[in-house]
Design an enzyme around this catalytic site. Structure first.
Site, PDB file in Angstrom:
ATOM      1  N   ASP A  43      10.284  -8.651   3.160  1.00 56.66           N
ATOM      2  CA  ASP A  43       9.904  -8.895   1.643  1.00 56.66           C
ATOM      3  C   ASP A  43       9.698 -10.405   1.540  1.00 56.66           C
ATOM      4  O   ASP A  43       9.849 -11.151   2.309  1.00 56.66           O
ATOM      5  CB  ASP A  43      10.920  -8.450   0.624  1.00 56.66           C
TER       6      ASP A  43
HETATM    7  C1  GLC Z   1       8.060  -8.946  -4.298  1.00 58.25           C
HETATM    8  C2  GLC Z   1       8.525  -7.405  -4.053  1.00 58.25           C
HETATM    9  C3  GLC Z   1       7.930  -6.327  -3.247  1.00 58.25           C
HETATM   10  C4  GLC Z   1       6.591  -6.447  -3.139  1.00 58.25           C
HETATM   11  C5  GLC Z   1       6.384  -8.014  -2.369  1.00 58.25           C
HETATM   12  C6  GLC Z   1       5.164  -8.099  -2.313  1.00 58.25           C
HETATM   13  O1  GLC Z   1       8.859  -9.858  -4.372  1.00 58.25           O
HETATM   14  O2  GLC Z   1      10.188  -7.350  -3.877  1.00 58.25           O
HETATM   15  O3  GLC Z   1       8.551  -5.182  -3.658  1.00 58.25           O
HETATM   16  O4  GLC Z   1       6.108  -5.650  -2.531  1.00 58.25           O
HETATM   17  O5  GLC Z   1       6.998  -9.218  -3.280  1.00 58.25           O
HETATM   18  O6  GLC Z   1       4.224  -8.556  -3.730  1.00 58.25           O
END
Ligand code: GLC
Length: 753
Positions: free
Chosen positions: A289
């Site tokens: 993430d």
């Molecule tokens: C965010 C979220 C994740 C998302 C990613 C990209 O922090 O936790 O679910 O897909 O970043 O935006």
């Protein structure tokens, strides 16, 4: 003649299975071809280029220009994928550089969070979960894929499959709810919708099962927080939705921000290698993430960025989102022998495999024929249908449906809130296209007067209350639309109290003084505690954040053109103090019951210490939710007449047929979501008081009686015990068939070894 038909059926069967065999053969030939291409590419790639493939660069979706540095990185083959590149011309330019100028001409994947729609916004995922309808989930993600792929997006970070048992958690809005069975059904459907019949179709986008794993178990519902998850709980509650997505061949998986039992998900070798690769045979790629790799330093799990890269690489993380631990350190770690080049090669193979399956090598550019798909009439119609099927009616004294001639006082801060109505994760949704309840009332020629009463959900100024009360007094019925602004829901937006924010409760109390019937409509990203006002209103509709077409869906339901069809995907608490709460809880040694329970203000003054029920409850909130998982009302009523089982005893590998007779006792046709729950009464570890094992949407004409049948296999009785062995165990089982998790006709059977 009969022989002729038998022959035709036989020929059809043979040709179908022949087609299936041909399809399987074609896929395996493709796979063989892909592996050959991958190995050939690998043999030509430098260490820097291999590391480049593991790099998911983030950019601002509002960037006005393309940085030369980024273009140069792409040109050198140091970027594998890009996030949030929203200008089509940037997508085309960067892809052109990658496939024409980089050393091995490897195409980029362009990614975006397309969670519940791209331009046409569907209800938030918790709302779609309330539809209990896999077709709704599949349709919403299919349309999101069609709209987003038209601008070059070929990878999304959805479905989010985090089981959520705590409505304080902001991301419950994005979740499939509290039940593993429902989440598994929806997870499969989402993947099928995003990825289409074939991943290399230009309108297909790679899905991403996230957040692996246990993110929704954050202590206190506080986002990003610690999770402590036993192995049985992991295997019986949090893993099943991911297994379902993997069985649907989800292309990617994303690691979660949280730690599990002391080890952050992003550096969790057991979960990434032993479970995901070893046990579940996942062959796509795993992405972290957003900076969750370097957050292992804050977790206190990594000393520095280099240590982060070593831990994540040896745990099996293929691609790093937006941070640069891999980019800055993998080369040195490999030269020092702390990370093997074979491990890096595995990362590159997994990433190239998905790029090949997406067809990016043959067709790296977006399909320009697939233009102008945004807000197509058919898309909007399906979004409206989803909003209708997601709406849960929690109370109705008979006020709904309204007569078309009713004079309506339309009051509340969410009556005309086009941005908030779309909910969280709507970066690309455009509020100008939102149809609010006010818009819908206008176009439907309804006799109404509108006043917000409050400027927004957190407003505390009551200066418009007097006018609102005057409008209410002059009307037949009040439709009060309240809830949460979108910003109060979603990532990093946990709330300790889940009451209506601001002065919304005060507004409802003021309106209740008019003695006019009140229909309360809640637009929010989570269950909202309404214990203080439930007695002041006649009907309650939960629309969640219903998306672009929410206003039209609401108007249809209010006036009976459509029936509210949703059922709660999460338990609805009386107060946040009850959380986490979930229906599939354990019985404990002292289960609460109504005979023993004495509510706090019923306790005699000076009561003897042990005079109250000594069991598991709250003196001030009892032991049940306000509304149970699976609950929802429609515009007719159903009577569950009887339930039967085909056998009192079954052996392993046998099925049992469960039949329920149900009658529509109302004067309107209606749909019932018939639910099947099972309890394993005694286990080698304690088992939940009941678990959802099936549900069916059944339509009934007025007065109609139907027999609804479920087939339950002994396999569905399996669970993972404390030795991590998954098996069903001999013993007594109870079953219920009913309208929700706190009711139903009960029967039982014995599973015999
Ligand atoms: C965010 C979220 C994740 C998302 C990613 C990209 O922090 O936790 O679910 O897909 O970043 O935006």
């Amino acid at each position: 003649m009969k022989q002729y038909y038998i022959l035709v059926v036989l020929l059809c069967f043979l040709s179908c299975s022949k087609n299936e065999q041909n399809e399987k053969k074609a896929v395996s030939e493709n796979e063989e071809k892909y592996e050959h291409i991958i190995n050939k590419l690998l043999s030509k790639m430098t260490l820097e280029e291999k590391i480049g493939q593991t790099n998911l660069r983030g950019t601002s979706s509002r960037a006005k220009t393309l940085s030369e540095e980024l273009k140069q990185q792409v040109r050198a083959g140091k970027v594998g994928a890009l996030l949030n590149v929203m200008k089509i011309e940037f997508v085309d330019e960067l892809q052109k550089i990658a496939v024409e100028e980089s050393p091995n001409k490897i195409p980029l994947i362009f990614a975006r969070d397309v969670i519940h729609g791209f331009k046409t916004m569907f209800p938030i995922p918790l709302g779609i979960a309330a539809s209990w309808d896999e077709d709704i989930a599949r349709t919403s993600s299919r349309i999101a894929a069609i709209e987003s792929s038209s601008v070059g997006i070929r990878w999304t970070f959805a479905p989010m499959l985090d089981i959520a048992r705590d409505s304080r958690w902001g991301r419950i809005a994005e979740s499939p709810g509290e039940d593993p069975y429902l989440a598994s059904v929806l997870g499969k459907a989402y993947v099928e919708g995003f990825q289409g019949d074939s991943l290399n179709d230009p309108t297909s986008i790679a899905a991403c099962a996230k957040h692996y794993i246990g993110y929704g178990a954050a202590i206190g519902g506080r986002d990003y927080n610690t999770t402590i998850i036993s192995k049985p709980l992991m295997h019986n509650v949090y893993l099943p939705p991911f297994e379902s997505a993997l069985n649907a061949e989800v292309a990617t998986v994303m690691t979660a921000f949280n730690e599990i039992n002391g080890v952050p998900a992003t550096g969790n070798k057991f979960l990434l290698k032993d479970v995901l690769r070893g046990k579940l045979k996942f062959d796509g790629f795993v992405v972290s993430d957003w900076e969750s790799t370097i957050e292992m330093i804050a977790h206190g799990y990594a000393k520095n960025e280099k240590h982060v890269a070593e831990l994540a690489a040896n745990a099996g993380l293929d691609m790093e989102m937006t941070s640069k631990a891999y980019e800055n350190n993998l080369k040195a770690l490999i030269e020092e022998g702390k990370v093997s080049e074979d491990q890096l090669n595995e990362f590159v193979k997994n990433i190239l495999r998905i790029k090949l399956r997406l067809g990016l090598f043959e067709m790296p550019y977006r399909d320009t024929k697939n233009e102008a798909t945004f807000y197509k009439k058919s898309h909007l119609e399906k979004a409206k249908n989803a909003a209708v099927k997601s709406t849960v009616m929690l109370k109705n004294t008979g006020v709904l449906p309204l007569a078309k001639t009713s004079k309506v006082a339309l009051i509340g801060p969410m009556v005309d809130a086009p941005l908030d109505q779309m909910g969280t994760w709507t970066f690309d949704g455009e509020k100008e296209h939102t149809l609010t309840p006010l818009d819908a009332f206008k176009t439907a020629n309804i006799n109404y007067n509108f006043i917000p009463g409050l400027t927004h959900s957190r407003a505390t100024s009551k200066k418009e209350f007097k006018k609102a009360v005057a409008i209410a007094t002059a009307s037949d019925v009040i439709v009060c639309v309240v809830g949460e602004e979108a910003i109060l829901s979603g990532e990093a937006h946990s709330r300790a109290s889940i009451d209506l924010p601001g002065a919304q409760e005060d507004l409802i109390k003021e309106l209740a003084k008019t003695d006019k019937p009140i229909v309360l409509v809640i637009m929010a990203g989570r269950p909202i505690t309404i214990t203080n006002i439930i007695d002041d209103v006649d009907s309650v509709l939960m629309t969640w954040h219903p998306g672009t077409m929410g206003g039209e869906a609401l108007q249809e339901i209010l006036f009976g053109l459509s029936e509210p069809q949703g059922r709660l995907p999460v338990s609805w608490p009386k107060t946040a103090g009850q959380l986490p709460y979930y229906y599939n809880h354990k019985n404990t040694g002292r289960p609460a019951n109504k005979d023993d329970f004495v509510a706090i203000y019923d306790i005699p003054v000076g009561a003897w210490q042990s005079s109250l029920g000594n069991d598991s409850h709250y003196l001030d909130a009892g032991y049940t939710p306000h509304f149970p998982f699976g609950y929802g009302l429609g515009y007719t009523n159903f009577r569950y007449d009887k339930v039967e089982v085909s056998k009192d005893t079954i052996t392993f590998n046998e099925d049992i047929i469960i039949k329920a007779t149900i009658t529509n006792t109302g004067i309107r046709a209606g749909k019932e979501v018939v639910q099947l729950y099972v309890q394993d009464v005694v286990g080698s570890i304690t088992r939940p008081v009941r678990e959802l094992k099936g549900f069916q949407h059944i339509n009934f004409e007025p007065g109609e009686t139907k027999e609804v049948r479920f087939k339950l296999s002994s396999k569905s009785l399996e669970f993972t015990n404390h030795k991590s062995v998954k098996a069903a165990e001999e013993g007594d089982f109870n079953i219920w068939v009913g309208p929700h998790s706190a009711s139903g006709l009960k029967h039982s059977f014995y599973l015999k070894n």
